[in-house]
Design a protein around this motif. Structure first.
Motif, short mmCIF file in Angstrom:
data_model
loop_
_atom_site.label_atom_id
_atom_site.label_comp_id
_atom_site.label_asym_id
_atom_site.label_seq_id
_atom_site.Cartn_x
_atom_site.Cartn_y
_atom_site.Cartn_z
N GLU A 15 34.80 31.78 7.13
CA GLU A 15 34.53 30.33 6.55
C GLU A 15 36.18 29.82 6.65
O GLU A 15 37.01 30.22 5.97
CB GLU A 15 34.12 30.40 5.10
N ARG A 47 33.72 22.11 8.20
CA ARG A 47 33.63 23.63 7.61
C ARG A 47 33.04 24.50 8.56
O ARG A 47 31.68 24.52 8.68
CB ARG A 47 32.89 23.31 6.45
N ILE A 49 31.67 27.96 9.71
CA ILE A 49 31.26 29.12 9.13
C ILE A 49 30.48 30.19 10.18
O ILE A 49 29.66 29.79 11.06
CB ILE A 49 30.01 28.99 8.00
#
Length: 259
Positions: A15, A47, A49
């Motif tokens: 992450e 973000r 991930i």
């Protein structure tokens, strides 16, 4: 950049960054490092991930595309990700992304597929790596790339070690057979999310004709080919891949709500 693996609630994942979520899904013999250039480019604005899919150690009874989709659903619930996100998938990861989108249409804002299975794939060039034969494994890994030099010793060693584990091989076989059984040709028209298809013009595993068929069946898709590129465009042509992805994200961004 070095990717740092986090562990939480029994999940391993990368992450980086903050903001709108880009969920990246790797392939059957893929690794988190396959997405390294994407993470480096986009973690400043998004973000990013990447769950480590449990391909080699999930229960045999669950080793298949539906089991991997359920794993992704559980992972997202555990991270309390309940807002629409952008899902990117390479090879088997693309297949998982498509089934996830079919099962969770409200959770998928956009899709990005590159060398995706789901319609057809010539896995490992039509042959499964022979146990104990390093030269054969090296040849098959190189087959994934237009430029064989990208198949570094580290990548070859990783696949070689996998193919020398009976338990891992059993799971790989189950997942590969599941992918072949779960042909999505009849379902793709149901996916209305904007979809970016980025394909290697020299892909030998999911050839260009497969990309054209995805483009035909996905109603809101656009298709781009990269020359001198095989099955893993984000590794082989990272700058071109990232440029196409950046343009797509900007074009399909949701308009802010005026109050």
């Amino acid at each position: 950049m070095d990717l740092q693996i986090k562990e939480q609630h029994g999940f391993q994942y990368v992450e980086e960054g903050s903001g709108e979520v880009l969920l990246l899904l790797h392939g059957l013999f893929g690794a988190l490092s396959n997405w390294q250039d994407v993470v480096a480019e986009f973690s400043t604005d998004y973000r990013v991930i990447i769950p480590l899919l449990p391909i080699y150690d999930m229960p045999l009874t669950q080793a298949g595309v539906p089991g991997l989709v359920s794993y992704v659903e559980d992972f997202l619930r555990r991270l309390h990700l309940d807002q629409p996100l952008t899902v990117l998938g390479n090879s088997l990861g693309g297949h998982v992304a498509l089934v996830y989108a079919l099962r969770n249409p409200r959770m998928v804002q956009r899709l990005v597929l590159t060398g995706s299975s789901g319609l057809f794939e010539d896995s490992m060039g039509g042959s499964f790596p022979k146990r104990g034969n390093y030269a054969f494994v090296q040849e098959r890994v190189a087959y994934t790339f237009y430029d064989p030099s990208i198949a570094t010793k580290e990548l070859v060693d990783e696949v070689f070690n996998v193919t020398n584990s009976n338990t891992k091989v059993l799971r790989i076989i189950n997942i590969a057979r599941s992918a072949q059984r779960h042909n999505l040709g009849k379902d793709l028209t149901k996916i209305t999310a904007p979809t970016l298809l980025v394909w290697g013009l020299n892909d030998t595993i999911t050839p260009p004709v497969v990309a054209h068929e995805f483009h035909r069946l996905l109603p809101n898709s656009e298709l781009h080919f990269l020359d001198h590129c095989c099955h893993v465009p984000m590794m082989e042509r990272p700058q071109d891949f990232n440029l196409l992805l950046r343009q797509f994200l900007r074009r399909t961004a949701l308009e802010p709500v005026l109050t």
